[in-house]
Design an enzyme around this catalytic site. Sequence first.
Site, PDB file in Angstrom:
ATOM      1  N   GLU A  46      90.934 -81.657  11.903  1.00 20.38           N
ATOM      2  CA  GLU A  46      91.063 -82.945  12.570  1.00 20.38           C
ATOM      3  C   GLU A  46      89.794 -83.203  13.374  1.00 20.38           C
ATOM      4  OE1 GLU A  46      94.028 -84.303  11.869  1.00 20.38           O
ATOM      5  OE2 GLU A  46      94.442 -85.835  13.381  1.00 20.38           O
ATOM      6  N   SER A  79     101.336 -84.955   4.449  1.00 19.97           N
ATOM      7  CA  SER A  79     101.613 -85.290   5.841  1.00 19.97           C
ATOM      8  C   SER A  79     102.593 -84.258   6.415  1.00 19.97           C
ATOM      9  CB  SER A  79     102.187 -86.700   5.881  1.00 19.97           C
ATOM     10  OG  SER A  79     102.240 -87.116   7.196  1.00 19.97           O
ATOM     11  N   LYS A  91      99.212 -80.487  17.920  1.00 18.50           N
ATOM     12  CA  LYS A  91      99.011 -81.510  16.889  1.00 18.50           C
ATOM     13  C   LYS A  91      97.948 -82.450  17.433  1.00 18.50           C
ATOM     14  CE  LYS A  91     101.528 -84.773  13.937  1.00 18.50           C
ATOM     15  NZ  LYS A  91     100.428 -85.679  13.840  1.00 18.50           N
ATOM     16  N   ASP A 141      70.199 -75.761  28.980  1.00 18.39           N
ATOM     17  CA  ASP A 141      69.860 -76.873  28.081  1.00 18.39           C
ATOM     18  C   ASP A 141      68.362 -76.882  27.828  1.00 18.39           C
ATOM     19  OD1 ASP A 141      72.457 -77.450  28.368  1.00 18.39           O
ATOM     20  OD2 ASP A 141      72.192 -79.428  29.296  1.00 18.39           O
ATOM     21  N   ARG A 189      91.366 -88.438   4.679  1.00 25.35           N
ATOM     22  CA  ARG A 189      92.614 -88.147   3.988  1.00 25.35           C
ATOM     23  C   ARG A 189      92.870 -89.151   2.860  1.00 25.35           C
ATOM     24  NH1 ARG A 189      98.083 -89.543   4.779  1.00 25.35           N
ATOM     25  NH2 ARG A 189      99.403 -87.975   3.826  1.00 25.35           N
ATOM     26  N   CYS A 214      82.122-119.915  39.816  1.00 23.16           N
ATOM     27  CA  CYS A 214      81.121-120.945  40.146  1.00 23.16           C
ATOM     28  C   CYS A 214      81.163-122.134  39.203  1.00 23.16           C
ATOM     29  CB  CYS A 214      79.727-120.332  40.151  1.00 23.16           C
ATOM     30  SG  CYS A 214      79.196-119.847  38.486  1.00 23.16           S
ATOM     31  N   GLU A 216      66.203 -74.369  27.801  1.00 25.99           N
ATOM     32  CA  GLU A 216      65.766 -73.357  26.836  1.00 25.99           C
ATOM     33  C   GLU A 216      66.173 -73.744  25.413  1.00 25.99           C
ATOM     34  OE1 GLU A 216      66.029 -69.149  29.204  1.00 25.99           O
ATOM     35  OE2 GLU A 216      67.823 -70.374  29.022  1.00 25.99           O
ATOM     36  N   TYR A 217      67.397 -74.280  25.294  1.00 27.18           N
ATOM     37  CA  TYR A 217      67.855 -74.697  23.964  1.00 27.18           C
ATOM     38  C   TYR A 217      66.909 -75.765  23.420  1.00 27.18           C
ATOM     39  CZ  TYR A 217      70.574 -76.412  20.096  1.00 27.18           C
ATOM     40  OH  TYR A 217      70.956 -76.780  18.823  1.00 27.18           O
ATOM     41  N   CYS A 272      82.943-120.559  34.346  1.00 26.91           N
ATOM     42  CA  CYS A 272      83.156-119.420  35.238  1.00 26.91           C
ATOM     43  C   CYS A 272      84.244-119.717  36.273  1.00 26.91           C
ATOM     44  CB  CYS A 272      81.839-119.090  35.944  1.00 26.91           C
ATOM     45  SG  CYS A 272      82.017-117.794  37.169  1.00 26.91           S
TER      46      CYS A 272
HETATM   47  S1  IVH Z   1      99.173 -79.213   9.161  1.00 24.95           S
HETATM   48  C1  IVH Z   1      99.972 -79.107   4.759  1.00 24.95           C
HETATM   49  N1  IVH Z   1      98.384 -78.809  11.627  1.00 24.95           N
HETATM   50  O1  IVH Z   1      98.844 -84.439  11.640  1.00 24.95           O
HETATM   51  C2  IVH Z   1      99.517 -79.146   6.154  1.00 24.95           C
HETATM   52  N2  IVH Z   1      98.327 -81.038  10.782  1.00 24.95           N
HETATM   53  O2  IVH Z   1     101.159 -86.096  10.900  1.00 24.95           O
HETATM   54  C3  IVH Z   1      99.809 -80.415   6.856  1.00 24.95           C
HETATM   55  N3  IVH Z   1      97.453 -82.685  12.392  1.00 24.95           N
HETATM   56  O3  IVH Z   1      97.682 -85.468   8.518  1.00 24.95           O
HETATM   57  C4  IVH Z   1      99.105 -80.598   8.130  1.00 24.95           C
HETATM   58  N4  IVH Z   1      97.052 -81.268  14.045  1.00 24.95           N
HETATM   59  O4  IVH Z   1      95.908 -84.660  10.150  1.00 24.95           O
HETATM   60  C5  IVH Z   1      98.586 -79.716  10.658  1.00 24.95           C
HETATM   61  N5  IVH Z   1      97.677 -78.304  13.795  1.00 24.95           N
HETATM   62  C6  IVH Z   1      97.871 -79.198  12.815  1.00 24.95           C
HETATM   63  C7  IVH Z   1      97.571 -80.567  13.008  1.00 24.95           C
HETATM   64  C8  IVH Z   1      97.825 -81.463  11.956  1.00 24.95           C
HETATM   65  C9  IVH Z   1      96.988 -82.538  13.642  1.00 24.95           C
HETATM   66  C10 IVH Z   1      97.522 -83.975  11.684  1.00 24.95           C
HETATM   67  C11 IVH Z   1      97.077 -83.899  10.243  1.00 24.95           C
HETATM   68  C12 IVH Z   1      98.164 -84.546   9.453  1.00 24.95           C
HETATM   69  C13 IVH Z   1      98.984 -85.239  10.476  1.00 24.95           C
HETATM   70  C14 IVH Z   1     100.430 -85.327  10.032  1.00 24.95           C
END
Ligand code: IVH
Length: 708
Positions: A199, A104, A140, A55, A161, A444, A57-58, A441
């Site tokens: 994400e 989604s 996920k 750290d 999003r 007290c 050096e950085y 309190c």
């Molecule tokens: S793919 C068209 N991959 O989950 C592609 N989503 O419930 C659609 N998410 O809004 C998403 N990890 O924000 C994808 N490895 C992953 C993910 C991921 C988290 C989130 C993403 C999405 C939500 C859907």
Amino acid sequence: MAKFGHNLSPELLQAQKRILKEKVISGPEAYHQLVDILHYHEHRYYIDNDPQLSDFEYDTLYKILEKAESDHSDWIRSDSPTQRVASDVSNTLETVAHMVPMLSLDNTYNLEDLQDFDQRVKKLCGLSADTTVEYLVEPKFDGGSVSVLYINDQLVRAATRGDGIRGEDITLNARTIRSLPLSAPFKSLGVQQTELRGEALIRKDVFEEVNQSREEDGLSLLANPRNAATGVLRVKDPSETASRKLDMFIFQWGYAVDAQGNDQLGRFKKQSSHIEALQSLGFKVAIAEKKVCQGIAEVFDFISGWANKRDHFEYELDGMVIKVNDLSMQEICGFTSHHPRWAVAYKFQAKQATSVLLNVEYQVGKIGAITPVAKIEPVQLAGVTVSSISLHNEDFIRSKDIRLGDTVLVERAGDVIPYIVKSFPETRPANTRPIHFPTHCPSCDHKLVREDDEAVWRCPNAHCPAQIVQKLIHHASKDAMDIDGLGASLVERFYQLGMLKTMADFYRLDFEFIATLEGMGKKSADKLRRSIEKAKANPIHRFLHGLCIHHLGKKISKLIAAHVNDIKDLEHWTLDQYRAIKDVGPVVGQNIMDFFSDADNVRMIHDMEALGVNMKQTPEDRPAEAVTDGPFSGQTILFTGTLQTMGRKEAEMLAEKNGAKNLSAVSSHLNILVVGEDAGSKLTKAQKLGTVRILTEDEFLGEIGRKS
Ligand code: IVH
């Protein structure tokens, strides 16, 4: 194409050595080299979790860069590490259109759902039911979804999003996320403009740290890592986002064109190749966590493995995502208006349960904060019985609309402490009662106060018995004076017996009397005497932290201890002296000044000194300049189990002297774990990670040339 090879190029390594030695840079060319060098080290630190520099050096290189930029503002590159947090500019949060709609995912919860998905994919692609489809399976992540746009290799825009078509412009906030590159060599692929999706999330241990310091600052606690990440993505002030230390995983590459608008993704045949290419471009992707599986049975096996180990993962996951790996098959499957037909989420079972709120108790903290604690009908949550849950503060109770007798939904996510997700006002029975937050309190009976900018009510009475006991408990605790064998219940007992009234009393306890107490005896009393004698010699940062001054946590105590020769000097310190120390703010400075302007406190400190408590800076209080040429330079280390030839502290000092940085927990940031006898969960966790070098005590000593 690779943005970074495994090592710095010989040319940049040479430049790094020269810059570290000369401490200035000679001209624009050296400036560009320095930015590239820092990019490389940021990548090793934030993306590979494998730092190549200490750290110290950085920081040295970073300061040289800052100096060069303040002398030559015309040199400044927009992707310089200093340009992550823009000063005095705030986010507009205007809505902007995504290049590719952010859809989604459809959800599945069991093997049957997954088999249905697999069959649907085959049908769409005209394949027979017994064909084996290749899937890419990855975590996920549970945070906030972000799209990022790069034009001519520069990050130009980031957006939330939103409704999937349009999101909010959060570019300045996203720029503060250190694992998101400000520039990436897309041109090497002929790509002029590209949009990626990822994400933003927070590591579980960082989340705990954030809450700990929020608690110390009297702010409301954040319910879970997800909220902690999404909450700061949409703030106006980018420095607020920066301070939350978010990470950004990129998981989708849907759009990339050349200067003429021609698609450039056609060269890739697999989803997994996208991920690999994004990794070589310098992005943080789930490389180690993903798997390419042949058929849905293999997918299910892999997912089941993750369901068991997700608690030990650094980030919160709410499931896994399964994607058809073949990109031409993805194209055939297409999309609905809501989700792609070639991907599906598998959601892990939530660790939730319902229970009934029986009562609320009010705890008084060491500086008077009143914390409401819900007593619920005991429930089992992921193998743990939960009967008590913090309700944080009055606002939390109001915002969740919770009443006594209510049914409440309780969740325990990963290693995170349980919390109340919600009540059910729609189906509330008639006999529930409102929760009346106390005005006085519970210990007290002093009238409670609430500062304008604080979420907590406090008891302002310095003589409040509950606060005094909490202060005494803290003083003796592991984090502060670390008096072995003097835990909370014994401190409380001594207080009840009138043996402890102030912190100074710890150092004049009557051990002959203690030996006569029930359950104690001479042996225990002697042991306690030895622990207290040992604590008297503590470094002063422990002592400072043990004084229970508001906002004076462990970190600030260390910073101040490094700048003061004798605790008593603080009796005369001015606000400017505190403010001159980096990261010490005016509020804590004022609190310390208030403490030392109270004659009773000063007397107590002098009493403690007369009783033999160390008030002088010790070598441990002085931050050692990082050793850059030791056998462990640039490495992080942790000791676990019982060591045979030395104490833990001694081992840590030895490690530091040889260049290592000591960590307190096993995470992917850890390089070396030294195991003594009876090593337990830390060893198992390190073995599971598979990236930690495990050494015996002997091997450790061998590497530093100390072996007999
Ligand atoms: S793919 C068209 N991959 O989950 C592609 N989503 O419930 C659609 N998410 O809004 C998403 N990890 O924000 C994808 N490895 C992953 C993910 C991921 C988290 C989130 C993403 C999405 C939500 C859907």
